[in-house]
Design an enzyme around this catalytic site. Sequence first.
Site, PDB file in Angstrom:
ATOM      1  CG  ASP A 281      38.783  32.577  43.912  1.00 39.23           C
ATOM      2  OD1 ASP A 281      39.758  32.262  43.204  1.00 39.23           O
ATOM      3  OD2 ASP A 281      38.054  31.740  44.473  1.00 39.23           O
ATOM      4  N   GLY A 282      39.083  33.839  40.881  1.00 41.99           N
ATOM      5  CA  GLY A 282      38.450  33.458  39.625  1.00 41.99           C
ATOM      6  C   GLY A 282      39.183  33.872  38.363  1.00 41.99           C
ATOM      7  CG  ASN A 283      42.113  37.008  38.287  1.00 47.97           C
ATOM      8  OD1 ASN A 283      41.017  37.551  38.193  1.00 47.97           O
ATOM      9  ND2 ASN A 283      43.121  37.561  38.945  1.00 47.97           N
TER      10      ASN A 283
ATOM     11  NE  ARG B  73      37.507  29.470  39.862  1.00 46.60           N
ATOM     12  CZ  ARG B  73      36.643  29.785  40.818  1.00 46.60           C
ATOM     13  NH1 ARG B  73      35.466  29.183  40.877  1.00 46.60           N
ATOM     14  NH2 ARG B  73      36.936  30.721  41.696  1.00 46.60           N
TER      15      ARG B  73
ATOM     16  CB  SER C 124      47.664  33.867  49.500  1.00 41.50           C
ATOM     17  OG  SER C 124      47.765  32.718  48.681  1.00 41.50           O
TER      18      SER C 124
ATOM     19  CD  GLU D 175      47.923  29.866  51.925  1.00 39.17           C
ATOM     20  OE1 GLU D 175      47.849  31.048  51.474  1.00 39.17           O
ATOM     21  OE2 GLU D 175      47.831  29.587  53.132  1.00 39.17           O
ATOM     22  CG  ASN D 176      48.518  32.879  45.453  1.00 39.76           C
ATOM     23  OD1 ASN D 176      48.098  34.023  45.602  1.00 39.76           O
ATOM     24  ND2 ASN D 176      47.710  31.842  45.334  1.00 39.76           N
TER      25      ASN D 176
ATOM     26  NE  ARG E  98      47.720  30.566  42.261  1.00 46.65           N
ATOM     27  CZ  ARG E  98      46.825  31.499  41.936  1.00 46.65           C
ATOM     28  NH1 ARG E  98      47.105  32.339  40.951  1.00 46.65           N
ATOM     29  NH2 ARG E  98      45.670  31.570  42.554  1.00 46.65           N
TER      30      ARG E  98
ATOM     31  NE  ARG F 124      37.139  32.826  47.696  1.00 44.44           N
ATOM     32  CZ  ARG F 124      38.150  32.107  48.134  1.00 44.44           C
ATOM     33  NH1 ARG F 124      38.472  32.113  49.408  1.00 44.44           N
ATOM     34  NH2 ARG F 124      38.863  31.373  47.310  1.00 44.44           N
TER      35      ARG F 124
ATOM     36  CB  THR G  20      37.367  34.544  54.994  1.00 46.28           C
ATOM     37  OG1 THR G  20      37.653  33.687  56.109  1.00 46.28           O
ATOM     38  CG2 THR G  20      35.929  35.018  55.059  1.00 46.28           C
TER      39      THR G  20
END
Length: 301
Positions: free
Chosen positions: A33-35, A37, A78, A80-81, A84, A203, A210
Site C-alpha cells: 500500500d502507498g504507491n 500517495r 485486488s 476492488e482495484n 480505479r 501492510r 488486512t
Amino acid sequence: MLQRLREVTRRLYERVLEREIGGVPAHVAVIQDGNRRYAREHGEETTDGHRAGADTTERVLKWCADLGIEELTLYAFSTENFDRPPEEREALFDLIAEKLRTFADRPEVHDRGVRIRAIGETQKLPERVREAIAYAEERTADHDAFQLNVALAYGGRAELLGVARDVARAAAAGECDPEDVTIETVEDRLTTGPTRDVDLIIRTGGAERTSNFLPWHANGNEAAVCFCAPYWPEFSRIDFLRAIRTYESRRESWRKTRAQRAAALIRAVGGNLEESGGVAGGRSVARGDHEESGDSDAPLG
C-alpha cells in the site's frame, strides 16, 4: 559526511536486528500500500509510484532469499482495484504484464529456484496480463526452492463465496454430502490453491487493516500482522526485519500462552486428584475406626 554516517548507522542497526531474529516465517504475505500517495508527495504521476513499488518488490524477493523464507504472496491487484480510473488501471495492467515477463526471464530467478504463480480470478484480467501470467508460470514451473504468489483480481470474501456456491452446487447435484465437507474440500476449491498457511502479514502505508487478504490461509492460522508507516516504495530492509521481529514476538507469546495453559491444566488435574484422594482416604479411615471399635449391630456369639 552526514550521509555516510547515516549509512553506517543503518547497516549497524540492520545487523542488530538480524542477530535478534532467531527464526523466520515460512510464508510472508504483503499488502503493498502507498504507491499512489508516494507519487503524489513526490510530484510524480501515479504510474511512477507503481513503478517505484515494483522496484521494492524485487528487493523484498532478495531479502526473502537471504533470510531463508520459503514463500511470498504479494497483493498486486485486488477485485476492488477494478473500480480505479481506466487510465490508471490500464497502466497498472501494462506494468504487471511487463514485470511478470521480465522477472521470469531473470537468471537469478532461475538460480534461486523461484516458482511464480498467480492467484485470484485471473479470468477477469485483460488478455495481455493473462498471457504474461501463463508465460511466467510456464518459465518457472520446474522450480520449487521458493514460491512467489502474485495475487491478481483477488478478493478474500469473493473467494470464500465462490467456494460456498461451488460446494452448494455439488451437494444439490448429489456429488457430495454436506456432512462430508472437510477442510480439504474447501482448500481444493480455493483460487489460491493448496499453499501453506500464512505466518506473517505485512501492510505498508500506515493503514491498520488486512483488506480482505487471504482470510482462509491467514486468519485461520492466526497469522502475525505488522502494520508499518512507510509507503511501499519506501519500505526498507530494516522495516522488513522489524516485521519479522513482530512475528517472532507473536510466536514467543504463543509459546508462553500454551505453557501457561498446560501448567494451569496440570494444576487443575492435580488438585482434583488430591481432592479425590483425600475423600477416598477419609472414607477408608472412618471405616477402619468403626470396625476396630467393635461397634456393630451383629449379635455376639
